[in-house]
Design a protein around this motif. Structure first.
Motif, PDB file in Angstrom:
ATOM      1  N   GLY A  68     116.976 -35.157  98.306  1.00 47.98           N
ATOM      2  CA  GLY A  68     117.351 -35.036  96.903  1.00 47.98           C
ATOM      3  C   GLY A  68     116.661 -33.914  96.165  1.00 47.98           C
ATOM      4  O   GLY A  68     116.606 -33.922  94.926  1.00 47.98           O
ATOM      5  N   LYS A  69     116.138 -32.912  96.893  1.00 46.27           N
ATOM      6  CA  LYS A  69     115.370 -31.835  96.258  1.00 46.27           C
ATOM      7  C   LYS A  69     116.030 -30.466  96.412  1.00 46.27           C
ATOM      8  O   LYS A  69     115.441 -29.447  96.030  1.00 46.27           O
ATOM      9  N   GLU A  70     117.228 -30.427  96.942  1.00 50.32           N
ATOM     10  CA  GLU A  70     117.883 -29.126  97.129  1.00 50.32           C
ATOM     11  C   GLU A  70     118.211 -28.497  95.777  1.00 50.32           C
ATOM     12  O   GLU A  70     118.761 -29.163  94.894  1.00 50.32           O
ATOM     13  N   PRO A  71     117.884 -27.206  95.571  1.00 53.87           N
ATOM     14  CA  PRO A  71     118.239 -26.547  94.305  1.00 53.87           C
ATOM     15  C   PRO A  71     119.759 -26.525  94.126  1.00 53.87           C
ATOM     16  O   PRO A  71     120.510 -26.439  95.104  1.00 53.87           O
ATOM     17  N   SER A  72     120.203 -26.591  92.894  1.00 50.33           N
ATOM     18  CA  SER A  72     121.629 -26.482  92.617  1.00 50.33           C
ATOM     19  C   SER A  72     122.106 -25.069  92.914  1.00 50.33           C
ATOM     20  O   SER A  72     121.296 -24.139  93.034  1.00 50.33           O
ATOM     21  N   THR A  73     123.410 -24.902  93.025  1.00 49.35           N
ATOM     22  CA  THR A  73     123.963 -23.563  93.285  1.00 49.35           C
ATOM     23  C   THR A  73     123.532 -22.555  92.224  1.00 49.35           C
ATOM     24  O   THR A  73     123.111 -21.446  92.572  1.00 49.35           O
ATOM     25  N   PRO A  74     123.611 -22.859  90.915  1.00 50.10           N
ATOM     26  CA  PRO A  74     123.120 -21.875  89.929  1.00 50.10           C
ATOM     27  C   PRO A  74     121.652 -21.510  90.126  1.00 50.10           C
ATOM     28  O   PRO A  74     121.273 -20.343  89.950  1.00 50.10           O
ATOM     29  N   MET A  75     120.818 -22.481  90.495  1.00 47.73           N
ATOM     30  CA  MET A  75     119.407 -22.187  90.717  1.00 47.73           C
ATOM     31  C   MET A  75     119.222 -21.297  91.940  1.00 47.73           C
ATOM     32  O   MET A  75     118.333 -20.433  91.958  1.00 47.73           O
ATOM     33  N   LYS A  76     120.049 -21.486  92.951  1.00 45.59           N
ATOM     34  CA  LYS A  76     119.992 -20.598  94.114  1.00 45.59           C
ATOM     35  C   LYS A  76     120.351 -19.171  93.719  1.00 45.59           C
ATOM     36  O   LYS A  76     119.794 -18.203  94.250  1.00 45.59           O
ATOM     37  N   PHE A  77     121.281 -19.022  92.774  1.00 50.58           N
ATOM     38  CA  PHE A  77     121.612 -17.687  92.270  1.00 50.58           C
ATOM     39  C   PHE A  77     120.412 -17.062  91.555  1.00 50.58           C
ATOM     40  O   PHE A  77     120.163 -15.854  91.677  1.00 50.58           O
ATOM     41  N   VAL A  78     119.684 -17.864  90.786  1.00 48.45           N
ATOM     42  CA  VAL A  78     118.481 -17.362  90.112  1.00 48.45           C
ATOM     43  C   VAL A  78     117.486 -16.854  91.144  1.00 48.45           C
ATOM     44  O   VAL A  78     116.913 -15.755  91.005  1.00 48.45           O
ATOM     45  N   LEU A  79     117.269 -17.623  92.211  1.00 46.86           N
ATOM     46  CA  LEU A  79     116.343 -17.215  93.267  1.00 46.86           C
ATOM     47  C   LEU A  79     116.811 -15.929  93.938  1.00 46.86           C
ATOM     48  O   LEU A  79     116.000 -15.043  94.244  1.00 46.86           O
ATOM     49  N   GLY A  80     118.126 -15.824  94.161  1.00 53.03           N
ATOM     50  CA  GLY A  80     118.666 -14.614  94.772  1.00 53.03           C
ATOM     51  C   GLY A  80     118.376 -13.380  93.936  1.00 53.03           C
ATOM     52  O   GLY A  80     117.935 -12.336  94.460  1.00 53.03           O
ATOM     53  N   LEU A  81     118.597 -13.456  92.641  1.00 53.11           N
ATOM     54  CA  LEU A  81     118.323 -12.330  91.745  1.00 53.11           C
ATOM     55  C   LEU A  81     116.830 -12.004  91.708  1.00 53.11           C
ATOM     56  O   LEU A  81     116.434 -10.829  91.708  1.00 53.11           O
ATOM     57  N   PHE A  82     116.000 -13.034  91.688  1.00 51.77           N
ATOM     58  CA  PHE A  82     114.552 -12.813  91.643  1.00 51.77           C
ATOM     59  C   PHE A  82     114.070 -12.048  92.875  1.00 51.77           C
ATOM     60  O   PHE A  82     113.325 -11.064  92.758  1.00 51.77           O
ATOM     61  N   PHE A  83     114.484 -12.485  94.060  1.00 53.65           N
ATOM     62  CA  PHE A  83     114.033 -11.811  95.283  1.00 53.65           C
ATOM     63  C   PHE A  83     114.594 -10.392  95.391  1.00 53.65           C
ATOM     64  O   PHE A  83     113.942  -9.499  95.945  1.00 53.65           O
ATOM     65  N   LEU A  84     115.792 -10.170  94.860  1.00 54.99           N
ATOM     66  CA  LEU A  84     116.340  -8.819  94.823  1.00 54.99           C
ATOM     67  C   LEU A  84     115.443  -7.907  93.998  1.00 54.99           C
ATOM     68  O   LEU A  84     115.123  -6.777  94.413  1.00 54.99           O
ATOM     69  N   ALA A  85     115.020  -8.380  92.835  1.00 56.82           N
ATOM     70  CA  ALA A  85     114.137  -7.583  91.983  1.00 56.82           C
ATOM     71  C   ALA A  85     112.790  -7.323  92.649  1.00 56.82           C
ATOM     72  O   ALA A  85     112.224  -6.221  92.547  1.00 56.82           O
ATOM     73  N   VAL A  86     112.259  -8.333  93.346  1.00 57.97           N
ATOM     74  CA  VAL A  86     110.988  -8.153  94.058  1.00 57.97           C
ATOM     75  C   VAL A  86     111.121  -7.042  95.106  1.00 57.97           C
ATOM     76  O   VAL A  86     110.227  -6.202  95.260  1.00 57.97           O
ATOM     77  N   GLY A  87     112.246  -7.026  95.822  1.00 53.56           N
ATOM     78  CA  GLY A  87     112.456  -5.985  96.828  1.00 53.56           C
ATOM     79  C   GLY A  87     112.429  -4.598  96.236  1.00 53.56           C
ATOM     80  O   GLY A  87     111.779  -3.676  96.770  1.00 53.56           O
ATOM     81  N   PHE A  88     113.122  -4.407  95.119  1.00 54.83           N
ATOM     82  CA  PHE A  88     113.084  -3.094  94.470  1.00 54.83           C
ATOM     83  C   PHE A  88     111.696  -2.795  93.918  1.00 54.83           C
ATOM     84  O   PHE A  88     111.257  -1.635  93.909  1.00 54.83           O
ATOM     85  N   GLY A  89     110.998  -3.841  93.466  1.00 60.02           N
ATOM     86  CA  GLY A  89     109.638  -3.631  92.988  1.00 60.02           C
ATOM     87  C   GLY A  89     108.731  -3.085  94.080  1.00 60.02           C
ATOM     88  O   GLY A  89     107.883  -2.216  93.823  1.00 60.02           O
ATOM     89  N   VAL A  90     108.915  -3.562  95.302  1.00 63.71           N
ATOM     90  CA  VAL A  90     108.122  -3.076  96.431  1.00 63.71           C
ATOM     91  C   VAL A  90     108.366  -1.581  96.652  1.00 63.71           C
ATOM     92  O   VAL A  90     107.423  -0.799  96.858  1.00 63.71           O
ATOM     93  N   ILE A  91     109.645  -1.172  96.597  1.00 64.62           N
ATOM     94  CA  ILE A  91     109.977   0.236  96.791  1.00 64.62           C
ATOM     95  C   ILE A  91     109.385   1.093  95.676  1.00 64.62           C
ATOM     96  O   ILE A  91     108.850   2.183  95.913  1.00 64.62           O
ATOM     97  N   VAL A  92     109.458   0.608  94.440  1.00 64.25           N
ATOM     98  CA  VAL A  92     108.912   1.362  93.309  1.00 64.25           C
ATOM     99  C   VAL A  92     107.397   1.522  93.449  1.00 64.25           C
ATOM    100  O   VAL A  92     106.845   2.617  93.240  1.00 64.25           O
ATOM    101  N   ILE A  93     106.717   0.448  93.824  1.00 65.26           N
ATOM    102  CA  ILE A  93     105.256   0.515  94.010  1.00 65.26           C
ATOM    103  C   ILE A  93     104.913   1.509  95.124  1.00 65.26           C
ATOM    104  O   ILE A  93     104.000   2.336  94.984  1.00 65.26           O
ATOM    105  N   GLY A  94     105.633   1.414  96.246  1.00 64.00           N
ATOM    106  CA  GLY A  94     105.373   2.339  97.341  1.00 64.00           C
ATOM    107  C   GLY A  94     105.609   3.786  96.941  1.00 64.00           C
ATOM    108  O   GLY A  94     104.857   4.691  97.335  1.00 64.00           O
ATOM    109  N   SER A  95     106.655   4.015  96.134  1.00 64.44           N
ATOM    110  CA  SER A  95     107.000   5.382  95.728  1.00 64.44           C
ATOM    111  C   SER A  95     106.011   5.945  94.716  1.00 64.44           C
ATOM    112  O   SER A  95     105.669   7.137  94.756  1.00 64.44           O
ATOM    113  N   LYS A  96     105.531   5.118  93.794  1.00 63.14           N
ATOM    114  CA  LYS A  96     104.685   5.607  92.709  1.00 63.14           C
ATOM    115  C   LYS A  96     103.200   5.661  93.065  1.00 63.14           C
ATOM    116  O   LYS A  96     102.454   6.479  92.502  1.00 63.14           O
ATOM    117  N   TYR A  97     102.754   4.816  94.003  1.00 62.48           N
ATOM    118  CA  TYR A  97     101.310   4.707  94.244  1.00 62.48           C
ATOM    119  C   TYR A  97     100.876   4.991  95.688  1.00 62.48           C
ATOM    120  O   TYR A  97      99.692   5.177  95.937  1.00 62.48           O
TER     121      TYR A  97
END
Length: 554
Positions: free
Chosen positions: A405-434
């Protein structure tokens, strides 16, 4: 370079040959045989698509537009790439309708596969015998675009018909199916990418065509035994579902007499859909499609026109879905369609940035990543590799969380998907700038980006497909699935426009890595991090309302 790329390809094939039987064997008793037939058909179809996709942007920049300056070549190639990928996901809207009303899922899938195969082989011939012929180049892409419109939405919808609405296995089935997508993508990228960049671009495109042929043979030869009567005619699904429901009710309420009446109604409906009129309409649909292909080809070089068309269509399709929702016979069905409309928008945001992988990120890899001799196109395989590794874990995780009974709802899974996408780009930005040295970034940052993007994709994409089959009205599932792919179409055109922002000024062929790196990093910071995180926050605040609108569908 040759040895590294070659051994990556060999290891990938060995890994898949070992991994796929393990997945099939471990799931053979849990899922119907149809899942595995569709798994293989989709795997080879994706081999063809991603084999071409891995090479397309680099091929245009290095071969078709090599007479232009770097900035102009990038802009032109990314514009065409954006229009191409947008149209690849636009025509499933039409393909879904035609399958629902005229061809049926099985004929639509076979017809689409044949068109795609023809497009890949024509693309190979363009370079081998008609080098630089832009009309043949666009016509080849048009065959692939239209073929994908018949194949892609209908094979996903078809799979959904083998599971009940609240079947707890459904998300797991779509995750396994999605792993098949990415096995095909992985093999295509390392194989077609190696052959295309190291031997001949057009041999790489030809291999993609052979992959599509393999997918067609799997579906044609193994399908009849696994599918039974499903998908033969356009109405067959609706009839089967209605009769099964009537039989269930009849057994409980009225006994054998009601069951007999239901079967008679089935026979009358079935006769209507197997009449000569259906055959005529099927031939008209096929002929009309072939006539339209050259028209489609002309739009590939009209980037602004495609953008306007997609915006108008997206608004129009959302309006149609809204009107359909108002016609539903109860509140729950109405509000479930509203959930689809809301997630349509956030789905588009996700793919607009994720699909930089085949465009600007490939050029970024070519120019600003320390590759140690590995071809730039080969790095795209990390996305597929991570999905193959992680998909079974996600499938198991969703099932276990569901049981407790703890599975995230579909909308919450979408939130997680967007969050991890942003983290991935954040990694590239950090690598590029520093951490960049003279404009060059370690491949570790790129690989980490692909890992986070893949995690986000697994949260969002396979459960999105499953969601459509759960929330859509039974008689319109093909149309709504096509509309769902329209959100990816709009996203891909947006991806092309965002990618063009990385082209910078036209500085000829001598742009130093430090200059191109700055443009890439700033673009990814604004669009990949800030915009995506903002979208994730907005959706997170909407999750309680969307869960309420889903009325128990999980």
């Amino acid at each position: 370079m040759d040895n590294i790329a070659f051994w990556i390809m060999v290891v990938a094939w060995i890994f898949v040959i070992i991994w796929v039987p393990i997945i099939i064997y471990s799931n053979r008793k849990l899922h119907p045989r149809a899942l595995f037939v569709l798994f293989f058909a989709e795997m080879w179809e994706r081999f063809s698509y991603y084999g071409m996709r891995a090479l397309l942007t680099l091929y245009m920049v290095k071969e078709l537009f090599n007479h232009l300056g770097q900035g102009e070549a990038d802009s032109k190639a990314l514009g065409i790439y954006g229009s191409y990928t947008a149209m690849v996901y636009l025509f499933p809207v039409v393909g879904g309708i035609i399958a629902d009303k005229i061809l049926g899922f099985r004929k639509a899938i076979l017809f689409g596969g044949i068109l795609m195969m023809a497009g890949h082989f024509a693309l190979a011939l363009e370079g081998m015998y008609f080098g630089g012929n832009m009309q043949l180049f666009f016509l080849s892409l048009a065959f692939i675009i239209i073929g994908n419109g018949f194949f892609k939405p209908n094979i996903s919808s078809f799979l959904g018909k083998f599971y009940g609405v609240n079947d707890s296995r459904k998300d797991g089935a779509f995750t396994i199916f999605y792993m098949g997508v990415n096995i095909g993508a992985l093999l295509a990228i390392v194989t077609c990418g190696y052959v295309g960049e190291e031997i001949s671009w057009h041999y790489g495109f030809g291999l993609a065509g052979i992959g599509m042929l393999a997918g067609l043979l799997v579906f044609w030869l193994m399908g009849p035994r696994a599918f039974g009567k499903k998908g033969i005619n356009p109405s067959q699904y609706d009839i089967d579902e209605e009769i099964n429901e009537k039989e269930d009710v009849a057994r409980l309420e009225a006994g054998s007499e009601a069951i007999l009446d239901a079967h008679m109604r089935e026979a009358e409906s079935f006769e209507k859909y197997t009449s000569p009129n259906l055959k005529r309409n099927q031939w008209l649909a096929i002929i009309g499609t072939l006539i339209f292909i050259p028209i489609c080809a002309q739009f590939l070089n009209l980037s602004d026109v495609v953008t306007v068309i997609l915006l108008v269509l997206s608004i129009g399709i959302l309006a149609v879905i809204f009107v359909m929702s108002l016609k539903q016979d109860d509140k729950s069905k109405k509000e479930r369609m509203w959930v689809i409309m809301v997630l349509f928008v956030f789905h588009a945001v996700f793919w607009a940035l994720f699909e930089q992988a085949g465009g600007s990120i490939t050029l970024f890899t070519e120019r600003n990543i320390v590759r140690h001799g590995i071809p730039a196109s080969t790095f795209q395989f990390f996305n597929s590799f991570f999905i193959i590794i992680l998909a079974p874990l996600f499938s198991y995780m969703w099932i276990k969380l569901n049981s407790s009974g703890k599975e995230p709802s579909t909308p919450m899974k979408f939130v997680l998907g967007l969050f991890f996408l942003a983290v991935g780009f954040g990694v590239i930005v950090i690598g590029s700038k520093y951490f960049a040295v003279e404009g060059m970034v370690s491949m570790v940052f790129l690989i980490a980006m692909y890992f986070f993007h893949t995690t986000g994709e697994l949260c969002l994409s396979p459960v999105g497909l499953s969601m459509i089959t759960k929330l859509s009205p039974a008689k319109a599932v093909g149309f709504v699935m096509g509309a769902w792919f329209l959100s990816i179409s709009l996203a891909n055109k947006m991806a092309g426009l965002i990618g063009e922002l990385t082209a910078g000024e036209d500085v000829g062929d001598t742009a130093p890595p430090s200059e191109t790196l700055s443009v890439y990093a700033n673009t990814y910071l604004i669009w990949g991090v800030a915009v995506v995180l903002g979208a994730a926050l907005i959706l997170f605040l909407m999750v309680p309302l969307l869960r309420k609108w889903m009325h128990g569908i999980h």
